[in-house]
Design an enzyme around this catalytic site. Structure first.
Site, PDB file in Angstrom:
ATOM      1  N   TYR A   1       8.117  15.396  31.448  1.00 46.09           N
ATOM      2  CA  TYR A   1       8.137  16.630  32.253  1.00 46.09           C
ATOM      3  C   TYR A   1       7.032  17.578  31.782  1.00 46.09           C
ATOM      4  O   TYR A   1       6.252  18.090  32.593  1.00 46.09           O
ATOM      5  CB  TYR A   1       9.517  17.282  32.124  1.00 46.09           C
ATOM      6  CG  TYR A   1       9.713  18.494  32.994  1.00 46.09           C
ATOM      7  CD1 TYR A   1       9.865  18.367  34.375  1.00 46.09           C
ATOM      8  CD2 TYR A   1       9.751  19.778  32.448  1.00 46.09           C
ATOM      9  CE1 TYR A   1      10.055  19.476  35.182  1.00 46.09           C
ATOM     10  CE2 TYR A   1       9.938  20.896  33.242  1.00 46.09           C
ATOM     11  CZ  TYR A   1      10.098  20.749  34.610  1.00 46.09           C
ATOM     12  OH  TYR A   1      10.286  21.849  35.418  1.00 46.09           O
TER      13      TYR A   1
ATOM     14  N   SER B   1       5.530  24.812  35.204  1.00 48.17           N
ATOM     15  CA  SER B   1       6.675  25.204  34.377  1.00 48.17           C
ATOM     16  C   SER B   1       6.172  25.839  33.095  1.00 48.17           C
ATOM     17  O   SER B   1       5.047  25.551  32.655  1.00 48.17           O
ATOM     18  CB  SER B   1       7.518  23.977  34.011  1.00 48.17           C
ATOM     19  OG  SER B   1       8.430  24.296  32.976  1.00 48.17           O
TER      20      SER B   1
HETATM   21  N1  LIG Z   1      14.828  25.829  37.617  1.00 53.58           N
HETATM   22  C1  LIG Z   1      14.040  25.996  36.573  1.00 53.58           C
HETATM   23  O1  LIG Z   1      14.446  26.535  35.539  1.00 53.58           O
HETATM   24  C2  LIG Z   1      12.609  25.554  36.635  1.00 53.58           C
HETATM   25  C3  LIG Z   1      11.767  25.934  35.587  1.00 53.58           C
HETATM   26  C4  LIG Z   1      10.437  25.535  35.634  1.00 53.58           C
HETATM   27  C5  LIG Z   1       9.962  24.802  36.691  1.00 53.58           C
HETATM   28  N2  LIG Z   1      10.814  24.442  37.692  1.00 53.58           N
HETATM   29  C6  LIG Z   1      10.256  23.664  38.790  1.00 53.58           C
HETATM   30  O2  LIG Z   1      10.641  24.235  40.011  1.00 53.58           O
HETATM   31  C7  LIG Z   1      10.630  23.233  41.026  1.00 53.58           C
HETATM   32  C8  LIG Z   1      11.938  23.291  41.786  1.00 53.58           C
HETATM   33  O3  LIG Z   1      12.986  22.850  40.932  1.00 53.58           O
HETATM   34  P1  LIG Z   1      14.449  23.466  40.943  1.00 53.58           P
HETATM   35  O4  LIG Z   1      14.705  24.016  39.601  1.00 53.58           O
HETATM   36  O5  LIG Z   1      14.661  24.301  42.139  1.00 53.58           O
HETATM   37  O6  LIG Z   1      15.323  22.127  40.993  1.00 53.58           O
HETATM   38  P2  LIG Z   1      16.015  21.389  42.215  1.00 53.58           P
HETATM   39  O7  LIG Z   1      16.404  20.056  41.693  1.00 53.58           O
HETATM   40  O8  LIG Z   1      17.074  22.248  42.805  1.00 53.58           O
HETATM   41  O9  LIG Z   1      14.825  21.296  43.263  1.00 53.58           O
HETATM   42  C9  LIG Z   1      13.864  20.272  43.265  1.00 53.58           C
HETATM   43  C10 LIG Z   1      13.744  19.789  44.671  1.00 53.58           C
HETATM   44  O10 LIG Z   1      12.750  18.774  44.753  1.00 53.58           O
HETATM   45  C11 LIG Z   1      13.266  17.738  45.560  1.00 53.58           C
HETATM   46  N3  LIG Z   1      12.592  16.478  45.287  1.00 53.58           N
HETATM   47  C12 LIG Z   1      12.675  15.719  44.177  1.00 53.58           C
HETATM   48  N4  LIG Z   1      11.946  14.598  44.320  1.00 53.58           N
HETATM   49  C13 LIG Z   1      11.385  14.656  45.549  1.00 53.58           C
HETATM   50  C14 LIG Z   1      10.529  13.796  46.284  1.00 53.58           C
HETATM   51  N5  LIG Z   1      10.117  12.631  45.787  1.00 53.58           N
HETATM   52  N6  LIG Z   1      10.135  14.181  47.512  1.00 53.58           N
HETATM   53  C15 LIG Z   1      10.562  15.344  48.043  1.00 53.58           C
HETATM   54  N7  LIG Z   1      11.385  16.199  47.404  1.00 53.58           N
HETATM   55  C16 LIG Z   1      11.790  15.854  46.176  1.00 53.58           C
HETATM   56  C17 LIG Z   1      14.747  17.699  45.213  1.00 53.58           C
HETATM   57  O11 LIG Z   1      15.518  17.010  46.165  1.00 53.58           O
HETATM   58  C18 LIG Z   1      15.069  19.173  45.150  1.00 53.58           C
HETATM   59  O12 LIG Z   1      15.379  19.697  46.410  1.00 53.58           O
HETATM   60  C19 LIG Z   1      10.403  21.893  40.315  1.00 53.58           C
HETATM   61  O13 LIG Z   1       9.039  21.543  40.432  1.00 53.58           O
HETATM   62  C20 LIG Z   1      10.744  22.230  38.877  1.00 53.58           C
HETATM   63  O14 LIG Z   1      10.106  21.386  37.960  1.00 53.58           O
HETATM   64  C21 LIG Z   1      12.126  24.796  37.683  1.00 53.58           C
END
Ligand SMILES: NC(=O)c1ccc[n+]([C@@H]2O[C@H](COP(=O)([O-])OP(=O)(O)OC[C@H]3O[C@@H](n4cnc5c(N)ncnc54)[C@H](O)[C@@H]3O)[C@@H](O)[C@H]2O)c1
Length: 255
Positions: free
Chosen positions: A159, A142
């Site tokens: 985080y 991130s």
């Molecule tokens: N959306 C953003 O702005 C953003 C920014 C920076 C980083 N990220 C990173 O991107 C990645 C995806 O996040 P997102 O934004 O799509 O959110 P999201 O919540 O839609 O997706 C995260 C996914 O991880 C799954 N998950 C959580 N715990 C789990 C576990 N123990 N085992 C298996 N699956 C699990 C959730 O069910 C979900 O499907 C994450 O690592 C997040 O930190 C997102």
């Protein structure tokens, strides 16, 4: 050199957000996809969508923080597809608060899923890739790995720490496994709409206004705007690139 047709990819946390988008984007490029997540009914639906694009898909219930589930999931994928070319370590969670307010339980949950989860899945996938003498690992970090909290509205110390750890692990893995034809790189997204951010960052007009003001692109990332970087690290276009990260954030980290 960006060719992905016929490859096999494992996507963790594929039930929503960026993981779901990536799984569908891979499928459009001819990649067979193994979808891992805790909510099996969701990934079974997505697997049907993936298969409707003409590739194979498998949906496996797997909590990335539980070693036994990870072990069985990876064995199932190897039995089904015979190989693993790409591992997208995407599963992640967040928790609001600084060290003075986070509970130990919240801290541990974030570390367990965001850091230990990558270790566990990689633990079982790397031997498969070593055997093949080929593999592309992409860890989703991130922009919060390299920034504090711009604007100070959403403070998330666990985080930020977990995502910085992901960059450390990416470098160490990159250094260790390059000799086996495996590249390990990370992506640091800025703000993208997803289940995680809909519940948190996108609920605050104040935060969004501040983000848009601070961000040179003046907006959050759009659906699909991460996939070009995912494809780069997934393909032979990045064959001599390892242990690196690319920030995909509309420039918010450079101002
Ligand atoms: N959306 C953003 O702005 C953003 C920014 C920076 C980083 N990220 C990173 O991107 C990645 C995806 O996040 P997102 O934004 O799509 O959110 P999201 O919540 O839609 O997706 C995260 C996914 O991880 C799954 N998950 C959580 N715990 C789990 C576990 N123990 N085992 C298996 N699956 C699990 C959730 O069910 C979900 O499907 C994450 O690592 C997040 O930190 C997102």
């Amino acid at each position: 050199m960006f060719e992905l047709n016929g490859k096999v990819a494992v996507v963790t946390g594929a039930s929503s957000g960026l993981g779901k988008d990536a799984a569908l984007a891979y499928a459009k490029e001819g990649v067979n996809v193994a979808l891992l997540a805790r909510r099996v009914e969701k990934i079974e639906e997505i697997a049907k969508e993936v298969e409707s694009l003409g590739v194979k898909a498998i949906a496996i219930k797997c909590d990335v923080a539980k070693e036994e589930e990870v072990k069985v999931a990876i064995e199932t994928i190897v039995n089904e597809f015979g190989r693993i070319d790409i591992l997208l370590n995407n599963a992640g969670v967040t928790a609001h608060g600084g060290v003075d307010s986070l509970s130990e339980e919240e801290w541990n949950k974030v570390m367990d899923i965001n850091v230990k989860g990558i270790y566990l899945v990689s633990k079982y996938v790397i031997p498969v890739m070593k055997e093949q003498n080929y593999g592309k690992v992409i860890n989703i970090s991130s922009v919060n790995a390299i920034l504090g909290e711009k604007g100070g509205i959403f403070i998330r110390h666990a985080y930020n720490t977990s995502k910085a750890a992901v960059l450390g692990l990416t470098k160490a893995m990159g250094a260790s496994y390059a000799q086996y034809g495996i590249t390990v790189n990370a992506i640091c997204p800025g703000l993208f709409e997803s289940e995680m951010t809909e519940r948190t960052l996108f609920t605050s007009q104040k935060f969004l206004e501040k983000y848009n003001t601070l961000c040179p692109a003046s907006r959050p990332g759009k659906k699909g705007e991460l996939n070009g970087t995912i494809f780069y690290f997934s393909s032979d276009a990045s064959s001599y690139v390892t242990g690196q990260y690319i920030v995909v954030d509309g420039g918010i980290s450079i101002v």
